[in-house]
Design an enzyme around this catalytic site. Sequence first.
Site, mmCIF file in Angstrom:
data_model
loop_
_atom_site.group_PDB
_atom_site.id
_atom_site.type_symbol
_atom_site.label_atom_id
_atom_site.label_comp_id
_atom_site.label_asym_id
_atom_site.label_seq_id
_atom_site.Cartn_x
_atom_site.Cartn_y
_atom_site.Cartn_z
ATOM 1 N N ALA A 74 -11.113 -12.902 -22.849
ATOM 2 C CA ALA A 74 -10.476 -13.726 -21.824
ATOM 3 C C ALA A 74 -11.329 -13.656 -20.566
ATOM 4 O O ALA A 74 -12.115 -12.723 -20.391
ATOM 5 C CB ALA A 74 -9.069 -13.209 -21.547
ATOM 6 N N GLY A 93 -10.371 -11.168 -26.392
ATOM 7 C CA GLY A 93 -9.823 -12.442 -26.871
ATOM 8 C C GLY A 93 -10.707 -13.121 -27.906
ATOM 9 O O GLY A 93 -10.212 -13.892 -28.735
ATOM 10 N N GLU A 100 -9.804 -11.502 -31.039
ATOM 11 C CA GLU A 100 -8.443 -11.959 -31.371
ATOM 12 C C GLU A 100 -8.453 -13.391 -31.906
ATOM 13 O O GLU A 100 -7.707 -13.731 -32.824
ATOM 14 C CB GLU A 100 -7.554 -11.841 -30.122
ATOM 15 C CG GLU A 100 -7.265 -10.385 -29.763
ATOM 16 C CD GLU A 100 -6.665 -10.224 -28.373
ATOM 17 O OE1 GLU A 100 -7.272 -10.690 -27.383
ATOM 18 O OE2 GLU A 100 -5.569 -9.641 -28.259
ATOM 19 N N GLU A 151 -10.254 -3.845 -24.094
ATOM 20 C CA GLU A 151 -9.288 -4.004 -22.999
ATOM 21 C C GLU A 151 -8.936 -2.710 -22.272
ATOM 22 O O GLU A 151 -8.655 -2.738 -21.078
ATOM 23 C CB GLU A 151 -7.993 -4.668 -23.520
ATOM 24 C CG GLU A 151 -8.125 -6.167 -23.777
ATOM 25 C CD GLU A 151 -8.654 -6.495 -25.164
ATOM 26 O OE1 GLU A 151 -9.143 -5.578 -25.877
ATOM 27 O OE2 GLU A 151 -8.585 -7.673 -25.554
HETATM 28 N N1 COA Z 1 -14.887 -12.866 -18.498
HETATM 29 C C1 COA Z 1 -15.549 -13.454 -17.488
HETATM 30 N N2 COA Z 1 -16.894 -13.491 -17.411
HETATM 31 C C2 COA Z 1 -17.573 -12.904 -18.412
HETATM 32 C C3 COA Z 1 -16.944 -12.274 -19.495
HETATM 33 C C4 COA Z 1 -15.536 -12.271 -19.517
HETATM 34 N N3 COA Z 1 -14.842 -11.724 -20.511
HETATM 35 N N4 COA Z 1 -17.894 -11.780 -20.320
HETATM 36 C C5 COA Z 1 -19.083 -12.089 -19.761
HETATM 37 N N5 COA Z 1 -18.891 -12.778 -18.617
HETATM 38 C C6 COA Z 1 -19.906 -13.302 -17.698
HETATM 39 C C7 COA Z 1 -20.543 -12.181 -16.857
HETATM 40 O O1 COA Z 1 -19.737 -11.836 -15.749
HETATM 41 C C8 COA Z 1 -21.840 -12.841 -16.475
HETATM 42 O O2 COA Z 1 -21.582 -13.756 -15.421
HETATM 43 P P1 COA Z 1 -22.628 -13.866 -14.170
HETATM 44 O O3 COA Z 1 -23.914 -14.332 -14.821
HETATM 45 O O4 COA Z 1 -21.998 -14.908 -13.305
HETATM 46 O O5 COA Z 1 -22.725 -12.489 -13.586
HETATM 47 C C9 COA Z 1 -22.192 -13.684 -17.710
HETATM 48 O O6 COA Z 1 -20.983 -13.876 -18.428
HETATM 49 C C10 COA Z 1 -23.186 -12.998 -18.631
HETATM 50 O O7 COA Z 1 -22.647 -11.716 -18.988
HETATM 51 P P2 COA Z 1 -23.448 -10.336 -18.789
HETATM 52 O O8 COA Z 1 -22.435 -9.238 -18.685
HETATM 53 O O9 COA Z 1 -24.442 -10.463 -17.689
HETATM 54 O O10 COA Z 1 -24.230 -10.275 -20.192
HETATM 55 P P3 COA Z 1 -24.709 -8.970 -20.969
HETATM 56 O O11 COA Z 1 -25.573 -9.457 -22.077
HETATM 57 O O12 COA Z 1 -25.267 -7.947 -20.015
HETATM 58 O O13 COA Z 1 -23.334 -8.320 -21.582
HETATM 59 C C11 COA Z 1 -21.199 -8.383 -22.685
HETATM 60 C C12 COA Z 1 -22.593 -9.043 -22.511
HETATM 61 C C13 COA Z 1 -20.387 -9.301 -23.589
HETATM 62 C C14 COA Z 1 -21.375 -7.012 -23.348
HETATM 63 C C15 COA Z 1 -20.536 -8.215 -21.311
HETATM 64 O O14 COA Z 1 -20.588 -9.463 -20.646
HETATM 65 C C16 COA Z 1 -19.098 -7.771 -21.367
HETATM 66 O O15 COA Z 1 -18.844 -6.582 -21.550
HETATM 67 N N6 COA Z 1 -18.144 -8.725 -21.197
HETATM 68 C C17 COA Z 1 -16.745 -8.403 -21.078
HETATM 69 C C18 COA Z 1 -16.151 -8.026 -22.403
HETATM 70 C C19 COA Z 1 -14.668 -7.706 -22.226
HETATM 71 O O16 COA Z 1 -14.296 -6.732 -21.585
HETATM 72 N N7 COA Z 1 -13.851 -8.539 -22.822
HETATM 73 C C20 COA Z 1 -12.410 -8.353 -22.812
HETATM 74 C C21 COA Z 1 -11.812 -9.199 -21.762
HETATM 75 S S1 COA Z 1 -10.029 -9.046 -21.795
#
Ligand code: COA
Length: 255
Positions: free
Chosen positions: A65, A110, A113, A133
Amino acid sequence: MYQNISSELKGHIQWIFIDREDKMNALNISLLAELGQEIKRIQSDDAVRVVVISGKGQKAFAAGADIAEFANFGSAEAKKMSADGHDVFHRIEQSRKPVIAAVNGYALGGGCELAMACHIRIASENATFGQPEVNLGVPPGYGGTQRLAQIVGKGRALDLLISARNIDASTALNYGLCTDVVPIEALLEHCEKIASKLLTKSPHAIAEVIKCTNALYDLTDGYQTEIDSFSESFETADFKEGTAAFLDKRKPNYL
Ligand code: COA
């Protein structure tokens, strides 16, 4: 027609792509509404026999999400967000047309999910599954506590949910969280082959199989328990710290 997804019919296969590549295909509220609308539309479109859902690009199916969107939500907004998401994923799960998830990278929160709401999950070799989460101070809010246990069993589900541990595609295959792993370049072609095989089967019988199999899990209020837990968590200091830490690109401090 849609802002956050693309959807195209080729033959009798409907290809839906989550289309927020610059945000790791994070599922914001309008994206989920569009997905729900499209799944609903497809049910009465006789041309559609099979659906494939994937993410744009080669990095993410969906990284969860949209944390930036919900970081300032209170419990009432969180409850609506969770209940609306549950409706969409329930609609996918109950779809009379089989839905294949082509998991092309991160399927976190999500995203995992969403994949679990689909009937068949095929992963690329670079796919990563997880429910992170608890890092954010909330339990999953789109059915993850329920469907993960249904698919991989309670022991493995609790391990993944409590630890926020990600697993790679081969572990997901070993857990039964996906049924095939292929190179990323071959993912869509492989899903097309599976979809084409499904086109040779009875649509009526497939729809009945989906209905009957889902019926095994219908008698539970676990989904409502999850919606309540998710939304109540939004009033806690842990949630505020967890989301702030993600947005500040630092580790949360839960002392
Ligand atoms: N919600 C909002 N934005 C998200 C996102 C999410 N769940 N997942 C990634 N993004 C955004 C980042 O903030 C970043 O935005 P920016 O360029 O404006 O800073 C962009 O997507 C790229 O992500 P980034 O984290 O820089 O890539 P990465 O390759 O270093 O890491 C992940 C990839 C997927 C490991 C990491 O983005 C992450 O941990 N995301 C969240 C996962 C999460 O907790 N999901 C559960 C949500 S309830």
